[in-house]
Design an enzyme around this catalytic site. Sequence first.
Site, mmCIF file in Angstrom:
data_model
loop_
_atom_site.group_PDB
_atom_site.id
_atom_site.type_symbol
_atom_site.label_atom_id
_atom_site.label_comp_id
_atom_site.label_asym_id
_atom_site.label_seq_id
_atom_site.Cartn_x
_atom_site.Cartn_y
_atom_site.Cartn_z
ATOM 1 N N LYS A 71 55.337 11.589 167.413
ATOM 2 C CA LYS A 71 56.207 11.022 167.135
ATOM 3 C C LYS A 71 56.832 11.254 168.412
ATOM 4 O O LYS A 71 56.984 10.129 168.827
ATOM 5 C CB LYS A 71 57.287 12.961 166.728
ATOM 6 C CG LYS A 71 57.475 12.537 165.009
ATOM 7 C CD LYS A 71 58.307 13.065 164.546
ATOM 8 C CE LYS A 71 58.480 14.108 163.357
ATOM 9 N NZ LYS A 71 59.521 14.884 162.506
ATOM 10 N N ASN A 92 60.137 8.755 164.761
ATOM 11 C CA ASN A 92 59.230 8.493 163.252
ATOM 12 C C ASN A 92 59.989 7.553 162.393
ATOM 13 O O ASN A 92 59.175 7.452 161.107
ATOM 14 C CB ASN A 92 60.445 9.777 162.732
ATOM 15 C CG ASN A 92 61.839 9.549 161.776
ATOM 16 O OD1 ASN A 92 62.167 8.821 162.692
ATOM 17 N ND2 ASN A 92 61.998 10.139 160.927
ATOM 18 N N ASP A 107 65.829 11.244 161.296
ATOM 19 C CA ASP A 107 65.655 12.596 160.879
ATOM 20 C C ASP A 107 66.885 13.223 160.716
ATOM 21 O O ASP A 107 66.898 13.780 160.261
ATOM 22 C CB ASP A 107 64.596 13.556 161.741
ATOM 23 C CG ASP A 107 63.199 13.498 161.434
ATOM 24 O OD1 ASP A 107 62.601 12.972 160.269
ATOM 25 O OD2 ASP A 107 62.248 14.006 162.052
ATOM 26 N N GLY A 130 67.557 27.126 166.278
ATOM 27 C CA GLY A 130 65.851 26.141 165.752
ATOM 28 C C GLY A 130 66.312 25.343 167.687
ATOM 29 O O GLY A 130 67.088 24.667 167.510
ATOM 30 N N ALA A 131 65.353 24.447 168.150
ATOM 31 C CA ALA A 131 65.062 23.970 169.541
ATOM 32 C C ALA A 131 63.757 23.052 169.295
ATOM 33 O O ALA A 131 63.413 22.490 170.342
ATOM 34 C CB ALA A 131 64.870 24.657 170.764
ATOM 35 N N GLY A 132 63.338 22.623 168.039
ATOM 36 C CA GLY A 132 61.794 22.224 168.437
ATOM 37 C C GLY A 132 62.531 20.823 168.031
ATOM 38 O O GLY A 132 63.248 20.428 168.139
ATOM 39 N N GLY A 133 61.307 19.411 167.865
ATOM 40 C CA GLY A 133 62.168 18.381 167.697
ATOM 41 C C GLY A 133 62.924 18.244 166.478
ATOM 42 O O GLY A 133 63.717 16.946 166.293
ATOM 43 N N ALA A 134 62.767 18.807 165.426
ATOM 44 C CA ALA A 134 64.129 18.497 164.085
ATOM 45 C C ALA A 134 65.342 19.106 164.836
ATOM 46 O O ALA A 134 66.461 18.272 164.093
ATOM 47 C CB ALA A 134 63.550 19.629 162.772
HETATM 48 P P1 NDP Z 1 58.838 22.545 165.422
HETATM 49 O O1 NDP Z 1 57.214 23.220 165.592
HETATM 50 O O2 NDP Z 1 58.894 21.944 166.921
HETATM 51 O O3 NDP Z 1 59.584 23.522 165.882
HETATM 52 C C1 NDP Z 1 59.854 25.237 165.060
HETATM 53 C C2 NDP Z 1 61.289 26.070 165.315
HETATM 54 O O4 NDP Z 1 61.621 26.839 164.902
HETATM 55 C C3 NDP Z 1 61.533 25.954 167.287
HETATM 56 O O5 NDP Z 1 62.049 26.390 168.139
HETATM 57 C C4 NDP Z 1 60.990 27.704 167.214
HETATM 58 O O6 NDP Z 1 61.080 29.059 167.504
HETATM 59 C C5 NDP Z 1 61.689 28.072 165.170
HETATM 60 N N1 NDP Z 1 60.176 28.959 164.937
HETATM 61 C C6 NDP Z 1 59.852 28.972 163.742
HETATM 62 N N2 NDP Z 1 59.337 30.111 163.901
HETATM 63 C C7 NDP Z 1 60.069 31.239 164.364
HETATM 64 C C8 NDP Z 1 60.422 32.445 163.561
HETATM 65 N N3 NDP Z 1 59.190 33.091 163.380
HETATM 66 N N4 NDP Z 1 60.882 32.742 164.347
HETATM 67 C C9 NDP Z 1 61.773 32.219 165.248
HETATM 68 N N5 NDP Z 1 62.112 31.187 165.389
HETATM 69 C C10 NDP Z 1 61.248 30.472 164.464
HETATM 70 O O7 NDP Z 1 59.154 22.163 163.968
HETATM 71 P P2 NDP Z 1 59.802 20.898 163.948
HETATM 72 O O8 NDP Z 1 61.663 20.589 165.164
HETATM 73 O O9 NDP Z 1 58.764 19.467 163.925
HETATM 74 O O10 NDP Z 1 59.994 21.164 162.630
HETATM 75 C C11 NDP Z 1 61.123 22.068 162.013
HETATM 76 C C12 NDP Z 1 61.311 22.429 160.619
HETATM 77 O O11 NDP Z 1 61.982 21.429 159.875
HETATM 78 C C13 NDP Z 1 59.792 22.072 159.774
HETATM 79 O O12 NDP Z 1 59.761 23.191 158.863
HETATM 80 C C14 NDP Z 1 60.321 21.323 158.990
HETATM 81 O O13 NDP Z 1 60.362 20.810 157.826
HETATM 82 C C15 NDP Z 1 61.666 20.964 158.827
HETATM 83 N N6 NDP Z 1 62.229 19.266 158.863
HETATM 84 C C16 NDP Z 1 62.400 18.787 157.824
HETATM 85 C C17 NDP Z 1 62.317 17.375 157.739
HETATM 86 C C18 NDP Z 1 63.271 16.657 156.198
HETATM 87 O O14 NDP Z 1 63.985 15.213 156.213
HETATM 88 N N7 NDP Z 1 64.105 17.517 155.694
HETATM 89 C C19 NDP Z 1 62.288 16.509 159.138
HETATM 90 C C20 NDP Z 1 61.583 16.859 159.740
HETATM 91 C C21 NDP Z 1 61.542 17.822 160.111
HETATM 92 P P3 NDP Z 1 59.985 28.622 169.729
HETATM 93 O O15 NDP Z 1 61.062 27.481 170.132
HETATM 94 O O16 NDP Z 1 60.770 29.898 169.744
HETATM 95 O O17 NDP Z 1 58.645 28.543 169.439
#
Ligand code: NDP
Length: 282
Positions: A71, A92, A107, A130-134
């Site tokens: 991405k 995406n 997304d 959360g603060a990842g890509g999604a």
């Molecule tokens: P990333 O790996 O970029 O980010 C994951 C996020 O989840 C981070 O903020 C991480 O926190 C947090 N996290 C993971 N495990 C834990 C835990 N055990 N406790 C606390 N925080 C946690 O992933 P994405 O952002 O790309 O994707 C996240 C979800 O979004 C995916 O599971 C996917 O299924 C969903 N998604 C759905 C879409 C849809 O169309 N429905 C489209 C795109 C994504 P930290 O920074 O602390 O590691």
Amino acid sequence: MTHDFLQPLTGSFAQPAAENPTVVMIEAAYRQLGLNWRYLNCEVAPKRLGDAVRGARAMGWRGFNCSIPHKVAVIEHLDGLGPSAQIIGAVNTIVCRDDALIGENTDGKGFVKALQEVVDPRGKSVVLFGAGGAARAVAVELALAGAARFQVVNRGADRGQALVALLNENTPASAQHVAWRGTYRIPEDAEIVVNATSIGLYPDVDATLDLDFDTLRPEVVVADGIHNPPLTRLLQAAQARGCRTVDGLGMLVNQGVIGVEYWTGLSPDPQVMRDALLALKL
Ligand code: NDP
């Protein structure tokens, strides 16, 4: 009788690709629209991404999706970015416009479209886990759709603070980072709660957010980005407390709807696409 055996091509580049159900919902949309288009689900390794994009250009593809892990990396192979993709820093959906490949991010747009069927985010206070890509995509589009305040609740401080800075500097919304230590309590002024972490994703379906569910008031709208399973533990707890909910299938379907609109100029029926996914019994 004349024939046209040349099917317009679209598809997806990702690794791994085998578990990605997008092909099923997009081809259902093409059938419903009466289009003889194809969507090819392609497994593309990171070192082959440039070749794949050049191949799509050479073969006149109308556009394609990029999923994990492409991405961000795909951007250097494109000719331009849409405004929100520029802020998010990830793409995406790629659209071929006048022979140029333009990167968009659907997304967050898909998420907002699904949410708007239940609540208008304008002026609202949002708790975002959360603060990842999604989360970045969802937060930027919510802010551009008028959400006023964000509490970004994230375990890792670096990503949490980066997202907060992104929102404060590039959108009209104001955002704060909350370090997620122990059980989080939803503040009383929160109106929308969003899970954009990967917690609850198959096969870890019993995992739940460390959240005091009793702080979910019935007025709060609760949305989950997880689409497999559609009814997560978070959404079950929210419904049990009388909250309205938005599931991750809505986000997935609507980002597909927007992609098909970008590529074909036509609007598919979201229900047909959702039914195609539900038939897979994810
Ligand atoms: P990333 O790996 O970029 O980010 C994951 C996020 O989840 C981070 O903020 C991480 O926190 C947090 N996290 C993971 N495990 C834990 C835990 N055990 N406790 C606390 N925080 C946690 O992933 P994405 O952002 O790309 O994707 C996240 C979800 O979004 C995916 O599971 C996917 O299924 C969903 N998604 C759905 C879409 C849809 O169309 N429905 C489209 C795109 C994504 P930290 O920074 O602390 O590691």
